[in-house]
Scaffold this motif. Structure first.
Motif, PDB file in Angstrom:
ATOM      1  N   GLU A  53       0.846  -1.193   0.000  1.00  0.00           N
ATOM      2  CA  GLU A  53       0.000   0.000   0.000  1.00  0.00           C
ATOM      3  C   GLU A  53       0.882   1.243   0.000  1.00  0.00           C
ATOM      4  O   GLU A  53       2.047   1.184   0.391  1.00  0.00           O
ATOM      5  CB  GLU A  53      -0.927   0.014   1.216  1.00  0.00           C
ATOM      6  N   VAL A  54       0.307   2.351  -0.440  1.00  0.00           N
ATOM      7  CA  VAL A  54       1.071   3.596  -0.488  1.00  0.00           C
ATOM      8  C   VAL A  54       0.120   4.779  -0.453  1.00  0.00           C
ATOM      9  O   VAL A  54      -0.991   4.712  -1.002  1.00  0.00           O
ATOM     10  CB  VAL A  54       1.975   3.646  -1.747  1.00  0.00           C
ATOM     11  N   LYS A  55       0.554   5.857   0.226  1.00  0.00           N
ATOM     12  CA  LYS A  55      -0.245   7.081   0.300  1.00  0.00           C
ATOM     13  C   LYS A  55       0.631   8.271  -0.071  1.00  0.00           C
ATOM     14  O   LYS A  55       1.695   8.472   0.523  1.00  0.00           O
ATOM     15  CB  LYS A  55      -0.815   7.276   1.704  1.00  0.00           C
ATOM     16  N   TRP A  56       0.153   9.063  -1.028  1.00  0.00           N
ATOM     17  CA  TRP A  56       0.858  10.264  -1.465  1.00  0.00           C
ATOM     18  C   TRP A  56      -0.055  11.467  -1.286  1.00  0.00           C
ATOM     19  O   TRP A  56      -1.182  11.477  -1.775  1.00  0.00           O
ATOM     20  CB  TRP A  56       1.272  10.126  -2.933  1.00  0.00           C
ATOM     21  N   GLY A  79      -4.787  -0.583  -2.707  1.00  0.00           N
ATOM     22  CA  GLY A  79      -3.716  -0.246  -1.778  1.00  0.00           C
ATOM     23  C   GLY A  79      -3.110   1.119  -2.018  1.00  0.00           C
ATOM     24  O   GLY A  79      -2.191   1.514  -1.303  1.00  0.00           O
ATOM     25  N   VAL A  80      -3.615   1.864  -3.003  1.00  0.00           N
ATOM     26  CA  VAL A  80      -3.072   3.177  -3.346  1.00  0.00           C
ATOM     27  C   VAL A  80      -4.048   4.269  -2.927  1.00  0.00           C
ATOM     28  O   VAL A  80      -5.248   4.182  -3.215  1.00  0.00           O
ATOM     29  CB  VAL A  80      -2.789   3.288  -4.860  1.00  0.00           C
ATOM     30  N   GLN A  81      -3.539   5.293  -2.238  1.00  0.00           N
ATOM     31  CA  GLN A  81      -4.367   6.437  -1.842  1.00  0.00           C
ATOM     32  C   GLN A  81      -3.626   7.717  -2.201  1.00  0.00           C
ATOM     33  O   GLN A  81      -2.540   7.985  -1.690  1.00  0.00           O
ATOM     34  CB  GLN A  81      -4.654   6.398  -0.337  1.00  0.00           C
ATOM     35  N   CYS A 100      -8.558   5.964  -6.934  1.00  0.00           N
ATOM     36  CA  CYS A 100      -7.670   6.093  -5.773  1.00  0.00           C
ATOM     37  C   CYS A 100      -7.264   7.531  -5.491  1.00  0.00           C
ATOM     38  O   CYS A 100      -6.393   7.783  -4.653  1.00  0.00           O
ATOM     39  CB  CYS A 100      -6.410   5.247  -5.992  1.00  0.00           C
ATOM     40  N   LEU A 101      -7.895   8.490  -6.178  1.00  0.00           N
ATOM     41  CA  LEU A 101      -7.471   9.891  -6.097  1.00  0.00           C
ATOM     42  C   LEU A 101      -8.620  10.799  -5.686  1.00  0.00           C
ATOM     43  O   LEU A 101      -9.746  10.644  -6.168  1.00  0.00           O
ATOM     44  CB  LEU A 101      -6.921  10.330  -7.464  1.00  0.00           C
ATOM     45  N   GLU A 102      -8.308  11.752  -4.806  1.00  0.00           N
ATOM     46  CA  GLU A 102      -9.284  12.781  -4.450  1.00  0.00           C
ATOM     47  C   GLU A 102      -8.585  14.131  -4.353  1.00  0.00           C
ATOM     48  O   GLU A 102      -7.401  14.215  -4.041  1.00  0.00           O
ATOM     49  CB  GLU A 102      -9.972  12.449  -3.119  1.00  0.00           C
TER      50      GLU A 102
END
Length: 217
Positions: A53-56, A79-81, A100-102
């Motif tokens: 997973e990963v968060k940017w 798993g991507v945010q 996965c994008l906001e």
């Protein structure tokens, strides 16, 4: 010199600058890779491969093109945010296949993070913020233990605090030549200063664009 409050500053035409980070993508010619001197896509891919997973979080993300480019290149999005925050709602439309994008429209000085991130970037956005140190302190505290924060920063636009000494005290790296702030892992910085206002009439900084100088005591 008249110092502006945060409420006044958000209406400044300097802060509403649309020349700095509206069109940049993650990698390529006009990109974060060029401005931050590292490849964010590779970094995120490595985090995803290692942890699943990963968060940017991209602060002052402009149109959000860097986030969209990275999301488009993903083989799978589980798993991507990805999240982008900007003061002005000029975001590109998120393609329907990207889930996965906001994006969020808000001032960063009132931002209260609720997540921990693997990567936090701010490409030429700190130049236009009033209480720069408040935003930096919150962003750095929001990293995962292995997370990376990278931002462009001109120390001349912060007055009243010995910023070099502050960074050295907390093990935060600043590259004077590249005007680049980097920090790996969170820091919980004791605030011993008071923000008193900002001047949007100080003229261009190292970018050649007019910037905002923040004052503390």
């Amino acid at each position: 010199m008249k110092l502006l409050t945060e409420a006044e500053l958000i209406w400044s035409p300097i802060v509403a600058n649309n020349k700095m980070n509206r069109k940049r993508v993650a990698i390529g010619v006009n990109s974060y890779e060029k401005e931050l001197f590292f490849n964010p896509s590779k970094y995120l891919d490595d985090c995803l491969a290692q942890r699943g997973e990963v968060k940017w979080l991209d602060l002052c993300c402009g149109e959000g093109n860097a986030l969209i480019q990275y999301a488009k290149g993903l083989a799978q999005q589980s798993g991507v945010q990805l999240k982008g925050i900007d003061l002005v709602d000029l975001f590109q439309e998120i393609p329907p296949f990207i889930g996965c994008l906001e994006f969020e429209v808000r001032s960063l000085v009132n931002w209260v993070p609720s997540e921990k991130y693997d990567l936090i970037t701010c490409v030429h956005g700190i130049h236009y913020i009033g209480d720069k140190l408040k935003v930096l302190v919150r962003a750095i505290a929001t990293l995962q233990p292995w997370g990376l924060f990278v931002a462009n920063l001109d120390l001349n636009n912060i007055q009243g605090v010995d910023v070099k000494k502050l960074f050295a005290l907390y093990g935060i790296e600043y590259n004077k030549r590249r005007k680049l702030l980097t920090c790996t892992g969170p820091r919980h910085i004791d605030i011993t200063w008071t923000y008193v206002g900002a001047d949007d009439q100080t003229g261009p900084n190292y970018t050649g664009q007019e910037a905002v100088t923040s004052f503390y005591r």
